[in-house]
Design a protein around this motif. Structure first.
Motif, mmCIF file in Angstrom:
data_model
loop_
_atom_site.group_PDB
_atom_site.id
_atom_site.type_symbol
_atom_site.label_atom_id
_atom_site.label_comp_id
_atom_site.label_asym_id
_atom_site.label_seq_id
_atom_site.Cartn_x
_atom_site.Cartn_y
_atom_site.Cartn_z
ATOM 1 N N MET A 66 0.814 -1.221 0.000
ATOM 2 C CA MET A 66 0.000 0.000 0.000
ATOM 3 C C MET A 66 0.847 1.272 0.000
ATOM 4 O O MET A 66 0.305 2.372 -0.107
ATOM 5 C CB MET A 66 -0.930 0.015 1.226
ATOM 6 C CG MET A 66 -2.006 -1.050 1.191
ATOM 7 S SD MET A 66 -3.205 -0.867 2.534
ATOM 8 C CE MET A 66 -2.271 -1.551 3.904
ATOM 9 N N PHE A 67 2.150 1.151 0.118
ATOM 10 C CA PHE A 67 3.011 2.333 0.229
ATOM 11 C C PHE A 67 4.005 2.481 -0.921
ATOM 12 O O PHE A 67 4.601 3.536 -1.077
ATOM 13 C CB PHE A 67 3.782 2.294 1.555
ATOM 14 C CG PHE A 67 2.905 2.455 2.747
ATOM 15 C CD1 PHE A 67 2.539 3.719 3.190
ATOM 16 C CD2 PHE A 67 2.415 1.344 3.424
ATOM 17 C CE1 PHE A 67 1.718 3.876 4.293
ATOM 18 C CE2 PHE A 67 1.587 1.502 4.530
ATOM 19 C CZ PHE A 67 1.240 2.765 4.967
ATOM 20 N N GLY A 110 -8.367 -4.550 -0.658
ATOM 21 C CA GLY A 110 -7.979 -4.585 -2.064
ATOM 22 C C GLY A 110 -6.717 -5.388 -2.287
ATOM 23 O O GLY A 110 -6.620 -6.168 -3.249
ATOM 24 N N GLN A 111 -5.742 -5.213 -1.408
ATOM 25 C CA GLN A 111 -4.505 -5.989 -1.523
ATOM 26 C C GLN A 111 -4.793 -7.489 -1.379
ATOM 27 O O GLN A 111 -4.260 -8.313 -2.124
ATOM 28 C CB GLN A 111 -3.512 -5.550 -0.439
ATOM 29 C CG GLN A 111 -2.969 -4.150 -0.594
ATOM 30 C CD GLN A 111 -1.982 -4.020 -1.732
ATOM 31 O OE1 GLN A 111 -1.327 -4.979 -2.133
ATOM 32 N NE2 GLN A 111 -1.856 -2.817 -2.257
ATOM 33 N N PHE A 112 -5.644 -7.833 -0.416
ATOM 34 C CA PHE A 112 -5.945 -9.238 -0.165
ATOM 35 C C PHE A 112 -6.700 -9.862 -1.337
ATOM 36 O O PHE A 112 -6.373 -10.976 -1.774
ATOM 37 C CB PHE A 112 -6.755 -9.373 1.128
ATOM 38 C CG PHE A 112 -6.967 -10.795 1.554
ATOM 39 C CD1 PHE A 112 -5.915 -11.548 2.042
ATOM 40 C CD2 PHE A 112 -8.213 -11.384 1.463
ATOM 41 C CE1 PHE A 112 -6.089 -12.879 2.428
ATOM 42 C CE2 PHE A 112 -8.409 -12.702 1.851
ATOM 43 C CZ PHE A 112 -7.347 -13.449 2.337
ATOM 44 N N GLY A 122 1.776 -6.798 -7.591
ATOM 45 C CA GLY A 122 1.634 -5.356 -7.806
ATOM 46 C C GLY A 122 1.772 -4.588 -6.514
ATOM 47 O O GLY A 122 2.014 -5.155 -5.451
ATOM 48 N N ALA A 123 1.616 -3.282 -6.622
ATOM 49 C CA ALA A 123 1.697 -2.419 -5.449
ATOM 50 C C ALA A 123 1.087 -1.072 -5.791
ATOM 51 O O ALA A 123 0.918 -0.726 -6.965
ATOM 52 C CB ALA A 123 3.152 -2.239 -5.010
ATOM 53 N N GLY A 124 0.755 -0.318 -4.768
ATOM 54 C CA GLY A 124 0.208 1.025 -4.969
ATOM 55 C C GLY A 124 -0.834 1.372 -3.932
ATOM 56 O O GLY A 124 -1.510 0.487 -3.405
ATOM 57 N N ASN A 125 -0.961 2.661 -3.651
ATOM 58 C CA ASN A 125 -1.957 3.128 -2.689
ATOM 59 C C ASN A 125 -3.273 3.511 -3.359
ATOM 60 O O ASN A 125 -4.176 4.020 -2.704
ATOM 61 C CB ASN A 125 -1.417 4.320 -1.891
ATOM 62 C CG ASN A 125 -1.254 5.559 -2.754
ATOM 63 O OD1 ASN A 125 -0.570 5.514 -3.781
ATOM 64 N ND2 ASN A 125 -1.862 6.660 -2.347
#
Length: 199
Positions: A66-67, A110-112, A122-125
Motif C-alpha cells: 500500500m506504500f 484490495g490488496q488481499f 503489484g503495489a500502490g496506494n
C-alpha cells in the motif's frame, strides 16, 4: 434545502479537522517510500505484493504493497495526486478515525483480493484512495435526504457512476472496483450524524 457553492460543495458537511494532518502524514510516508523505491530499485522486489512470496509466509507484503508503486515515478505522481484530492476531503468529512478505517481497511481488502484473485503481483496506494472515493460518493448520494444539502446535478450523476464503474472494473479484473465498493458500504455505515454535519 441548502445549495452548496459549486466551488466548495462539501463545505456544509465538513465536520472533521480543518487541518488534514492525517492525509498529509500518509502522503509524506507514501512519497518517501516511492522516492526510496526510485533511488534503490531492488527495494521494490522486497515489498511488492507477490502471491508466491505471500504464500511462502511473507504476509507483510499486503501492507507494504500500500506504500510502494508498481507504476514507479508516473504511478507515484498520479497516486499522490489522488490521495491529496480525495484524502483531504474525506478527512474533513469523516474525521481522522473514520478516515483510517476507510483508507487502510479498503486498501488492505484490495490488496488481499488482488492476492487471491484479481492481480496477484503489484503495489500502490490507489486502492486505498478508491475506498475514500467510494465513501465520498455515498455522501453525495445521501446528502439531500440526510443533511438537507443539495449537490450540483453533475456531481450527483458522477457519484451514481462510481459503483457502476467499480462493478465493471471488477469484472474486467481491475483491482480498484472492490475497494471502492467496500468504501461505499463503510462510508454509509460511518456517515457523520446529520446534526453534526449541518451545525
Amino acid at each position: 434545502m441548502t445549495r452548496t457553492d459549486p466551488s466548495n460543495q462539501f463545505a456544509a458537511l465538513t465536520t472533521g479537522p480543518r487541518r488534514p494532518l492525517l492525509t498529509v502524514g500518509v502522503f509524506v510516508v507514501t512519497l518517501a517510500c516511492g522516492v526510496a523505491q526510485l533511488v534503490h530499485r531492488p527495494l521494490y522486489d522486497l515489498v511488492v505484493r507477490d502471491a508466491a512470496r505471500i504464500d511462502a509466509g511473507e504476509w507483510y507484503r499486503l501492507i507494504t504493497g500500500m506504500f510502494f508503486q508498481d507504476g514507479w515515478a508516473a504511478g507515484l505522481v498520479v497516486n499522490l495526486v489522488w490521495l491529496a484530492a480525495v484524502g483531504i476531503l474525506a478527512e474533513r468529512v469523516f474525521g481522522r478515525v473514520r478516515w483510517l478505517v476507510l483508507y487502510f481497511g479498503c486498501g488492505l481488502f484490495g490488496q488481499f483480493m488482488s492476492y487471491l484473485w484479481l492481480n496477484p503481483v503489484g503495489a500502490g496506494n490507489s486502492m486505498c484512495s478508491a475506498g475514500l472515493l467510494g465513501a465520498l460518493s455515498v455522501v453525495v448520494l445521501v446528502a439531500a435526504r440526510r443533511y438537507g444539502v443539495v449537490f450540483p446535478s453533475n456531481l450527483r450523476m458522477s457519484a451514481l457512476v462510481v459503483p457502476v464503474l467499480a462493478v465493471v472494473g471488477t469484472l474486467l479484473h481491475d483491482n480498484h472496483g472492490l475497494p471502492c465498493l467496500l468504501g461505499m458500504a463503510l462510508g454509509f455505515l460511518l456517515l457523520p450524524a446529520p446534526a453534526a454535519a449541518t451545525r
